[in-house]
Design a protein around this motif. Structure first.
Motif, PDB file in Angstrom:
ATOM      1  N   MET A  54     -13.901 -25.989  16.803  1.00 39.99           N
ATOM      2  CA  MET A  54     -12.704 -26.503  16.148  1.00 39.99           C
ATOM      3  C   MET A  54     -11.484 -25.643  16.457  1.00 39.99           C
ATOM      4  N   MET A  55     -11.644 -24.328  16.451  1.00 37.75           N
ATOM      5  CA  MET A  55     -10.532 -23.431  16.757  1.00 37.75           C
ATOM      6  C   MET A  55     -10.073 -23.615  18.205  1.00 37.75           C
ATOM      7  N   THR A  56     -11.037 -23.692  19.118  1.00 37.68           N
ATOM      8  CA  THR A  56     -10.694 -23.849  20.535  1.00 37.68           C
ATOM      9  C   THR A  56     -10.045 -25.203  20.794  1.00 37.68           C
ATOM     10  N   TYR A  57     -10.568 -26.230  20.168  1.00 35.85           N
ATOM     11  CA  TYR A  57     -10.015 -27.573  20.341  1.00 35.85           C
ATOM     12  C   TYR A  57      -8.575 -27.634  19.833  1.00 35.85           C
ATOM     13  N   ALA A  58      -8.328 -27.041  18.659  1.00 35.78           N
ATOM     14  CA  ALA A  58      -6.976 -27.043  18.096  1.00 35.78           C
ATOM     15  C   ALA A  58      -6.005 -26.257  18.966  1.00 35.78           C
ATOM     16  N   THR A  59      -6.428 -25.078  19.432  1.00 34.56           N
ATOM     17  CA  THR A  59      -5.556 -24.244  20.255  1.00 34.56           C
ATOM     18  C   THR A  59      -5.237 -24.911  21.581  1.00 34.56           C
ATOM     19  N   SER A  60      -6.243 -25.518  22.202  1.00 34.11           N
ATOM     20  CA  SER A  60      -6.016 -26.173  23.488  1.00 34.11           C
ATOM     21  C   SER A  60      -5.070 -27.357  23.357  1.00 34.11           C
ATOM     22  N   ARG A  61      -5.139 -28.078  22.230  1.00 30.18           N
ATOM     23  CA  ARG A  61      -4.218 -29.188  22.011  1.00 30.18           C
ATOM     24  C   ARG A  61      -2.791 -28.687  21.839  1.00 30.18           C
ATOM     25  N   ASN A  62      -2.633 -27.559  21.149  1.00 24.88           N
ATOM     26  CA  ASN A  62      -1.294 -26.997  20.977  1.00 24.88           C
ATOM     27  C   ASN A  62      -0.700 -26.545  22.301  1.00 24.88           C
ATOM     28  N   VAL A  63      -1.539 -25.928  23.133  1.00 27.44           N
ATOM     29  CA  VAL A  63      -1.051 -25.424  24.421  1.00 27.44           C
ATOM     30  C   VAL A  63      -0.686 -26.573  25.350  1.00 27.44           C
ATOM     31  N   SER A  64      -1.525 -27.609  25.374  1.00 26.12           N
ATOM     32  CA  SER A  64      -1.293 -28.718  26.299  1.00 26.12           C
ATOM     33  C   SER A  64      -0.201 -29.672  25.823  1.00 26.12           C
ATOM     34  N   LYS A  65       0.126 -29.642  24.535  1.00 26.58           N
ATOM     35  CA  LYS A  65       1.080 -30.591  23.974  1.00 26.58           C
ATOM     36  C   LYS A  65       2.453 -30.485  24.628  1.00 26.58           C
ATOM     37  N   TYR A  66       2.890 -29.250  24.896  1.00 30.80           N
ATOM     38  CA  TYR A  66       4.223 -29.043  25.459  1.00 30.80           C
ATOM     39  C   TYR A  66       4.164 -28.468  26.878  1.00 30.80           C
ATOM     40  N   SER A  67       3.003 -28.522  27.494  1.00 29.47           N
ATOM     41  CA  SER A  67       2.852 -27.886  28.810  1.00 29.47           C
ATOM     42  C   SER A  67       3.689 -28.562  29.895  1.00 29.47           C
ATOM     43  N   SER A  68       3.979 -29.861  29.735  1.00 25.83           N
ATOM     44  CA  SER A  68       4.728 -30.574  30.767  1.00 25.83           C
ATOM     45  C   SER A  68       6.238 -30.514  30.574  1.00 25.83           C
ATOM     46  N   SER A  69       6.705 -29.916  29.468  1.00 23.08           N
ATOM     47  CA  SER A  69       8.144 -29.836  29.211  1.00 23.08           C
ATOM     48  C   SER A  69       8.701 -28.518  29.734  1.00 23.08           C
ATOM     49  N   ALA A  70      10.010 -28.511  30.000  1.00 22.89           N
ATOM     50  CA  ALA A  70      10.642 -27.332  30.584  1.00 22.89           C
ATOM     51  C   ALA A  70      10.657 -26.151  29.620  1.00 22.89           C
ATOM     52  N   LEU A  71      10.883 -26.416  28.325  1.00 24.75           N
ATOM     53  CA  LEU A  71      10.952 -25.335  27.337  1.00 24.75           C
ATOM     54  C   LEU A  71       9.586 -24.962  26.777  1.00 24.75           C
ATOM     55  N   GLY A  72       8.568 -25.735  27.077  1.00 22.54           N
ATOM     56  CA  GLY A  72       7.198 -25.387  26.689  1.00 22.54           C
ATOM     57  C   GLY A  72       7.023 -25.238  25.186  1.00 22.54           C
ATOM     58  N   GLN A  73       6.366 -24.146  24.787  1.00 25.90           N
ATOM     59  CA  GLN A  73       6.023 -23.937  23.380  1.00 25.90           C
ATOM     60  C   GLN A  73       7.239 -23.709  22.494  1.00 25.90           C
ATOM     61  N   LEU A  74       8.402 -23.483  23.084  1.00 29.24           N
ATOM     62  CA  LEU A  74       9.615 -23.298  22.296  1.00 29.24           C
ATOM     63  C   LEU A  74       9.940 -24.533  21.460  1.00 29.24           C
ATOM     64  N   TRP A  75       9.442 -25.688  21.890  1.00 25.21           N
ATOM     65  CA  TRP A  75       9.682 -26.911  21.135  1.00 25.21           C
ATOM     66  C   TRP A  75       9.021 -26.879  19.771  1.00 25.21           C
ATOM     67  N   GLN A  76       8.008 -26.058  19.584  1.00 23.27           N
ATOM     68  CA  GLN A  76       7.372 -25.930  18.276  1.00 23.27           C
ATOM     69  C   GLN A  76       8.359 -25.394  17.249  1.00 23.27           C
ATOM     70  N   VAL A  77       9.340 -24.613  17.696  1.00 21.90           N
ATOM     71  CA  VAL A  77      10.375 -24.080  16.812  1.00 21.90           C
ATOM     72  C   VAL A  77      11.601 -24.980  16.807  1.00 21.90           C
ATOM     73  N   LEU A  78      11.985 -25.481  17.992  1.00 19.88           N
ATOM     74  CA  LEU A  78      13.207 -26.269  18.101  1.00 19.88           C
ATOM     75  C   LEU A  78      13.116 -27.601  17.362  1.00 19.88           C
ATOM     76  N   THR A  79      11.967 -28.251  17.412  1.00 19.44           N
ATOM     77  CA  THR A  79      11.835 -29.569  16.789  1.00 19.44           C
ATOM     78  C   THR A  79      12.122 -29.540  15.287  1.00 19.44           C
ATOM     79  N   PRO A  80      11.467 -28.683  14.499  1.00 20.15           N
ATOM     80  CA  PRO A  80      11.796 -28.671  13.063  1.00 20.15           C
ATOM     81  C   PRO A  80      13.205 -28.183  12.779  1.00 20.15           C
ATOM     82  N   LEU A  81      13.729 -27.259  13.594  1.00 24.56           N
ATOM     83  CA  LEU A  81      15.093 -26.771  13.378  1.00 24.56           C
ATOM     84  C   LEU A  81      16.114 -27.868  13.649  1.00 24.56           C
TER      85      LEU A  81
END
Length: 305
Positions: A54-81
């Motif tokens: 479950m931990m690995t599945y959740a982490t891999s989904r988080n990593v792959s969710k924004y992998s194709s975007s230019a800002l990557g994981q930064l969207w996790q902060v930018l979206t709610p802001l």
């Protein structure tokens, strides 16, 4: 000859009478269904044994969710802001939601981040079974692992959002000892989210229209939870409604967690109802127990049909 082979041979040789049900014959030879719902305590143990999955599945989904975007994981902060900035302009400035609230940015961001955690967990849980049918039909594992993994995924994203929120709070207000209660409140909210996502996972697996209804349900829940405004000021003071209406709104689980978190981060500017913390504990325990039981009861039916 083993018992299963003996049972087959017995049936082929006429060892079973024409009137004897197959279920009775299987019981006589100690046979069980290949995919049967285990006892509840066994089910919980199986889930614990798959905690690393479950931990690995959740982490891999988080990593792959924004992998194709230019800002990557930064969207996790930018979206709610960005969402909070839009709501601040609309509800805080244009509609006057900030009136009477000293530190409205912290008030708004706290409500946004806390509610979004529950909203996204419940929404993801509703799709966790129907959206993973190929995985469910290919592998045998406790199906509750999927909604649990989705909740863990949203908790990981919340950790980033809360880090941003605390930096903003420090900018305007000094930390207090009440901050030590933040993990406690988030743990209670996580338990509620797990239970709610399990309930919605079973409902979503049976109701094909749930994905269409869920956005309307979540939008109503958003406005009823005081994310953008003070429930006491707007419902009782502004609309002139009786106090019990505000109390009912405070008792909804999302509002309870929002009010307690605001009290921790804004102790001098926010006064939640006295029963808010009790509501957090009640909803966490009730949702967790009922959610697991409700989901487990239909364990054999997920992925069928």
């Amino acid at each position: 000859m083993s018992q299963p082979e003996s049972a087959v041979a017995d049936a082929q040789a006429g060892g079973r009478s024409a009137q004897e049900p197959l279920a009775k014959l299987a019981k006589r030879y100690g046979l069980r269904r290949a995919i049967a719902r285990p006892r509840f305590h066994v089910y919980l143990r199986q889930l614990w044994e798959r905690r690393h999955f479950m931990m690995t599945y959740a982490t891999s989904r988080n990593v792959s969710k924004y992998s194709s975007s230019a800002l990557g994981q930064l969207w996790q902060v930018l979206t709610p802001l960005l969402n909070a900035a839009i709501y601040f302009v609309m509800f805080g400035l244009i509609l006057g939601g900030a009136h009477g609230i000293k530190n409205y940015p912290v008030f708004l961001l706290t409500g946004m981040f806390v509610f979004t955690y529950t909203q996204r967990s419940v929404t993801a849980g509703a799709k966790s079974i129907s959206g993973n049918l190929s995985l469910i039909r290919a592998l045998h594992f406790p199906r509750a692992a999927l909604p649990l993994a989705y909740t863990i995924q949203e908790l990981q994203q919340l950790g980033i959002s809360m880090g941003v929120l605390l930096l903003i709070v420090v900018w305007s207000e000094p930390p207090t000892l009440l901050w030590l209660l933040i993990p406690v409140v988030l743990a209670l909210q996580s338990l509620f989210n797990v239970g709610a996502s399990l309930v919605m996972a079973r409902v979503g697996s049976n109701m094909r229209d749930m994905n269409q209804l869920l956005p309307f349900i979540m939008r109503t829940w958003l406005y009823a939870s005081g994310v953008f405004f003070s429930i006491q000021d707007k419902v009782v003071g502004g609309a002139g409604l009786p106090q019990w209406v505000a109390n009912v709104m405070y008792l909804n689980p999302a509002a309870s967690y929002i009010e307690v978190m605001r009290d921790i981060l804004m102790p001098d500017d926010h006064n939640p109802p006295a029963f808010a913390m009790a509501g957090c504990v009640f909803w966490a325990l009730f949702a967790l127990v009922f959610g697991f039981w409700y989901f487990w009861r239909a364990e054999e039916r997920y992925g069928r049909g």
